[in-house]
Scaffold this active site. Structure first.
Site, PDB file in Angstrom:
ATOM      1  N   SER A   1       0.827  -1.210   0.000  1.00  0.00           N
ATOM      2  CA  SER A   1       0.000   0.000   0.000  1.00  0.00           C
ATOM      3  C   SER A   1       0.863   1.263   0.000  1.00  0.00           C
ATOM      4  CB  SER A   1      -0.970  -0.052   1.184  1.00  0.00           C
ATOM      5  OG  SER A   1      -2.057   0.810   0.991  1.00  0.00           O
TER       6      SER A   1
ATOM      7  N   ASP B   1      -5.869  -3.909  -2.335  1.00  0.00           N
ATOM      8  CA  ASP B   1      -4.811  -3.549  -1.396  1.00  0.00           C
ATOM      9  C   ASP B   1      -4.115  -4.783  -0.808  1.00  0.00           C
ATOM     10  OD1 ASP B   1      -3.544  -2.655   1.167  1.00  0.00           O
ATOM     11  OD2 ASP B   1      -4.467  -0.751   0.611  1.00  0.00           O
TER      12      ASP B   1
END
Length: 262
Positions: free
Chosen positions: A39, A156
């Site tokens: 991320s 993610d």
């Protein structure tokens, strides 16, 4: 010199604090043998691996105007029912600031973690397009649209590996893991979160559980977790406060490295 593997975790705007830890490495003239990021850790780690120093990263963030941040993050996905934002602004930002465009061109070997939504498995990028990999790694559910690539729907990386120091064990003598998941305090005046805050914070609670389970089984050589209290996922405008708030921990990293390296 020992080969150091550096893992940079996810945490939204809190991940800007990674810059302070990269600056600590630069000050010691310690160069990671490999970086793994998830991320925002993939964003910061990717730019650093591509040749941008910690100080240059701070200057880059400092020079971003409120309008730049708005364009980068708040590109509303009006016609999509998968997320609030498209993520195209982040791609445009990366294309401007990355000195190189592929994994094959980076100065420091890099691994970027995303999640295959339908197989529920980890996807690790180490070749091909940097921008595509980083964009997939930060596709926070409900916030940014997933990335569709090679028949996969990618979200993610924090859903499966929010702090990917386990990807560094092979070939590294020492693993350094920077956990920027932060902390929350109980607000007695308004303890019930709104819908978006509830979704995002619940995702972060699950990530914290994954990290704690991993640490229990096999901890990294050096683990750093600054408090970063009550900083929301999109609070990028608080970058000065975020960087200032981790200076003590950055100094702690320097001292820990000096103890094991020299």
């Amino acid at each position: 010199m020992k080969r150091i593997g550096l893992a940079l975790g996810g945490g939204g705007a809190k991940g800007l604090s990674h810059i302070a830890f990269l600056q600590a490495l630069d000050e010691l003239e310690v160069r990671p043998a490999v970086i793994a990021g998830t991320s925002i850790g993939a964003v910061i780690g990717g730019i650093y691996a591509a040749g941008v120093s910690g100080m240059q990263l701070e200057q880059l963030v400092t020079n971003l105007s409120f309008l730049d941040l708005t364009k980068m993050v708040l590109d509303f996905s009006i016609l999509s029912n998968s997320a609030i934002y498209k993520g195209k602004g982040v791609e445009d930002f990366l294309s401007r600031v990355l000195p190189v465009q592929t994994f094959e061109e980076v100065e420091i070997p890099l691994k970027v973690v995303a999640t295959d939504f339908w197989s529920r498995k980890e996807v690790v990028f180490s070749s091909g397009s940097l921008i595509t990999a980083i964009r997939a790694s930060m596709a926070l559910p409900a916030l940014f649209e997933p990335v569709q690539l090679n028949g996969k729907v990618l979200i993610d990386g924090g859903a499966v590996n929010p702090l990917p120091y386990d990807l560094l064990w092979q070939g590294c003598d020492l693993t350094v893991a920077i956990d920027v998941s932060g902390e929350k305090t109980y607000p007695p005046d308004n303890p019930v979160p709104n819908m978006i805050e509830s979704i995002l914070s619940t995702f972060q609670i699950m990530q914290a559980s994954i990290v704690e389970a991993k640490k229990h089984l096999s901890p990294p050589s050096i683990y750093i977790k600054p408090a970063l209290t009550n900083i929301r996922v999109l609070d990028f405008y608080r970058f000065k406060e975020i960087l200032a708030g981790v200076q003590e921990e950055a100094q702690g990293l320097k001292e820990a490295l000096i103890n094991v390296l020299y």
